[in-house]
Design an enzyme around this catalytic site. Sequence first.
Site, PDB file in Angstrom:
ATOM      1  N   SER A  89       0.841  -1.188   0.000  1.00  0.00           N
ATOM      2  CA  SER A  89       0.000   0.000   0.000  1.00  0.00           C
ATOM      3  C   SER A  89       0.884   1.250   0.000  1.00  0.00           C
ATOM      4  CB  SER A  89      -0.957  -0.035   1.198  1.00  0.00           C
ATOM      5  OG  SER A  89      -1.960   0.939   1.051  1.00  0.00           O
ATOM      6  N   ASP A 123      -8.941  -4.947  -6.131  1.00  0.00           N
ATOM      7  CA  ASP A 123      -8.557  -3.865  -5.212  1.00  0.00           C
ATOM      8  C   ASP A 123      -9.442  -2.641  -5.450  1.00  0.00           C
ATOM      9  OD1 ASP A 123      -7.267  -1.982  -3.598  1.00  0.00           O
ATOM     10  OD2 ASP A 123      -5.280  -2.772  -4.058  1.00  0.00           O
ATOM     11  N   HIS A 180      -7.704  -5.120  -1.463  1.00  0.00           N
ATOM     12  CA  HIS A 180      -6.444  -4.414  -1.249  1.00  0.00           C
ATOM     13  C   HIS A 180      -5.408  -5.266  -0.516  1.00  0.00           C
ATOM     14  CE1 HIS A 180      -3.694  -1.148  -1.047  1.00  0.00           C
ATOM     15  NE2 HIS A 180      -3.793  -0.974   0.249  1.00  0.00           N
TER      16      HIS A 180
END
Length: 713
Positions: free
Chosen positions: A582, A657, A689
């Site tokens: 991320s 995602d 995600h």
Amino acid sequence: MKFSKFSLLFLITGSFLLAQNQKYTIAEAVNGLRSNLAVKNISQFSWSDDNKSFYQGVKNGYLVTEVQSMKQDTLVSLFQLNKNLAADRKLKSFPRINFINKDKGYFTQGSKYFWVQRSGKEWKVTDWNSLDENAENTELLSDNSGFVYTVKNNLYLNKNGKVVAITDDQDENIVNGKSVHQQEFGISKGIFISPDNSKIAFYRMDQTMVNDYPIIDWSVVPAVNKNIKYPMAGSKSHHVTLGIYDIKTNKTTFVKTEGDAEQYLTVITWNPDSKSIFIGVLNRDQNDLQMNQYDAASGNFVKTIFEEKSDKYVEPQHPLTFFPNSTTDFIWQSERSGFNHLFHYNIDKGLIAQITKGNWLVTELLGFNEKKKEIFYTSTQETPLERHLYKVNWNTFKTEKLTDQAGMHTGILSKDGNHLYDSYSNANSPRIVNVINTNTLKSKNLITSENTLKNYQRPEIKNVTLSADDGTPLYGKLILPTDFDASKKYPVIVYLYNGPHLQLITNSFPASGNLWYEYMAQRGYIVFTMDGRGSSNRGQKFEQAVFRHLGETEMKDQLKGVAYLKSLPYVNADKMGIHGWSFGGFMTTSFMLKHPEVFKVGVAGGPVIDWNMYEIMYTERYMDSPQNNPEGYKQANLLDKVQNLKGHLLMIHGAQDNVVVWQHSIKFLKAAVDNGVQLDYFVYPGHEHNVLGKDRVHLMQKVTDYFDEYLKK
């Protein structure tokens, strides 16, 4: 067969050494602390309504413990519940019960609700209510007379078995009763029931002006597209209003929140008298917050209680917390002093006092002891690496620390404030749970968990403190190989996040912070991890150092870590890898392109590649808008820097995602092709995600193999 004392000693010692030489499997390194290596804990703890005892879940039942004597007894068991149920209704497993008192509670099975009630020594299960099978976001009226919930994009009330549609929006892009603003600003729900159960406030989000974004389900043939609304930085944002539904009149009034339709409505709070409601109205630039009071019956603006402004951003995260039995005085949590602290406000008089002060921050408000005028909270007052429990008198401001043992403490306060459930861990203690008498400060131990890792080969871990270029302390951990020999040189993996709202380095169990780090240490790697500026729980200056230039200050700090690693004689500076997910994926990719000489290998998961494609609320807080900060966005954009790649880069993304949308890495691949740059890529179908569950084992095996391939040759 007879053994000599020497032989017996040899056998015992040998078994002990063998036990401590056990190595993690990759499955244990990834999910072990949630499965076979899980540390003993107290399940489903809750205080009784009379404050004299507490409940905890055990296999097939609940226990009740009397606080004064610590006498323990079975509260209810699966056998007792099934005893009075017909054969076709018997429960196969024990449900999670929400207790209203020691004799009554309820549980759910799908969309069905059941009462659990005690009569004498008998427990009976009876039908209570059945909601629509598609019901979501369910909220229970505090008098237990009904439920408020959403079905698709509309809001419903089921009161005493009668269902009323509170909204009836035919356009699915107008959503009622759900969380809004991408769940930023501490927003976690969209239904707010008044304390007297007469009214229901709810978010109404109009997303018709927001662009559709495709999320493809590849598990079916042909693949199916499901559009979501994803407002990207600099583009149009959804419009949010707050409706208030009157249960008695069956009418809805919308609060008159004047201003820009794209402003944010945050920290919704009912006045305890149910006559007014408070909304933190934050402008889209996120630098001006007005705490407004509105009349609940008419929706009319009453007054602004206070205003907070910043040259960077204001980030409200907590609703108002009213003092016990007061409709005029409340606590507001704010970073206006540089650190999150507690401020006492009066609706008519404004600011009364700042209750907590110092270069540390309050991380959680736990509750009150009304009789003693005490507020209980968790904070970083001792050190940013730990959390401790405190109480402060709201009149005299006298503060008292309630926990002595080092580590990360969490607390659950009884309703009267006389007892505090304290659960903590530190580098050497997996978990200790005590009940503290908040008046005498004497504690009673509930559990001291055994170390589930005691038989494993554990690495030496060194706590590291470095200095940023402005002198700010930066905390990190160095994890050495389990067969460490200072005369040898080892490959290094740097794991990082270094983004907002996350702190990696704390004094908690395990000391490494992650069993995968230890797994890699068992495989001959040094692992280093550090929280640089921009990460959480260090105060406003630390967090806002990255404003308008995401990735730059963070890399400067992480380069201090690199310099430290290179100064160590046992570090092989030619074999350094970096990994993050991320924001950490953004940082990993940034390093591989902006400082391509540092790391030989990088693994970037779910990376932000171009902040123009990330959601408005988060991005514009830290980067301002693309229109106002074009240079900052250009500087952070990685699409035009792919040609700088020198090392080996593996990029990984979840195919579904909906946070960092797949297009980030797809566009990066296109840029790589256009520039004749080779990199490695892997997709996880069916995952959003984060890659979770058993597939996460596959993910971390892939990451491990990639480092092995390029750092061990």
